[in-house]
Motif scaffolding. Sequence first.
Motif, mmCIF file in Angstrom:
data_model
loop_
_atom_site.group_PDB
_atom_site.id
_atom_site.type_symbol
_atom_site.label_atom_id
_atom_site.label_comp_id
_atom_site.label_asym_id
_atom_site.label_seq_id
_atom_site.Cartn_x
_atom_site.Cartn_y
_atom_site.Cartn_z
ATOM 1 N N SER A 33 -2.463 3.839 7.127
ATOM 2 C CA SER A 33 -2.258 4.926 7.327
ATOM 3 C C SER A 33 -1.979 5.095 9.352
ATOM 4 O O SER A 33 -3.035 4.529 9.421
ATOM 5 N N LEU A 66 0.882 -1.638 -0.432
ATOM 6 C CA LEU A 66 0.367 -0.028 0.013
ATOM 7 C C LEU A 66 0.802 1.266 -0.006
ATOM 8 O O LEU A 66 0.392 1.982 -0.579
ATOM 9 N N GLY A 67 1.949 1.255 0.528
ATOM 10 C CA GLY A 67 2.702 2.381 0.942
ATOM 11 C C GLY A 67 1.580 3.561 1.416
ATOM 12 O O GLY A 67 0.814 3.335 2.304
ATOM 13 N N ASN A 68 1.610 4.581 1.003
ATOM 14 C CA ASN A 68 0.718 6.194 1.156
ATOM 15 C C ASN A 68 -0.278 6.144 0.727
ATOM 16 O O ASN A 68 -0.740 6.945 0.535
ATOM 17 N N GLU A 69 -0.978 5.178 -0.217
ATOM 18 C CA GLU A 69 -2.070 4.866 -1.510
ATOM 19 C C GLU A 69 -3.155 4.213 -0.871
ATOM 20 O O GLU A 69 -3.203 3.659 -0.021
ATOM 21 N N THR A 70 -4.399 4.408 -1.481
ATOM 22 C CA THR A 70 -4.987 3.789 -1.469
ATOM 23 C C THR A 70 -5.325 2.712 -2.746
ATOM 24 O O THR A 70 -5.012 3.147 -3.491
ATOM 25 N N LYS A 71 -5.691 1.557 -2.539
ATOM 26 C CA LYS A 71 -5.680 0.409 -3.357
ATOM 27 C C LYS A 71 -6.470 -0.175 -3.324
ATOM 28 O O LYS A 71 -7.428 -0.918 -1.890
ATOM 29 N N SER A 97 -5.823 1.472 2.376
ATOM 30 C CA SER A 97 -4.849 1.747 2.704
ATOM 31 C C SER A 97 -4.287 1.761 4.088
ATOM 32 O O SER A 97 -5.114 1.041 4.888
ATOM 33 N N GLN A 101 -6.177 -1.693 -11.713
ATOM 34 C CA GLN A 101 -6.135 -0.836 -10.526
ATOM 35 C C GLN A 101 -6.795 -1.884 -9.453
ATOM 36 O O GLN A 101 -7.672 -1.367 -8.238
#
Length: 120
Positions: free
Chosen positions: A81, A6-11, A79, A45
Amino acid sequence: NIKEHLGNETKAYFFCSSSNADCIYTDTEIIPELLNIANTERFDQIYYVDITGIDENILPSALKNHIGFSNYPAFVVLSYSDNKLQIHSVYEWSDDAVFTAINIKQWMVGNNLWKAEYTN
């Protein structure tokens, strides 16, 4: 590892087991129908997650607590966070509400995953 992916992204993810008949049906019948409707070769995506290795070892309640679903196949938008996995949307298989191409498309549209360049 989902958190690293995920890192800092929404997937968006498609959780499926190659040993589950409902997953096989979704992957071999419904997804190809959606690809045909969209006139695309793949949905870049949405990431496929093979949970075959965990499906015998993890209780449905544990899946629900950690990833937001207890039945699969499941489509999930996540995501990461504040050191926590955030569950934004879940569409999971159930015997009362089996997947259809129309319902998955509606879920994709509702989560901004149905791209403008798709034909329908």
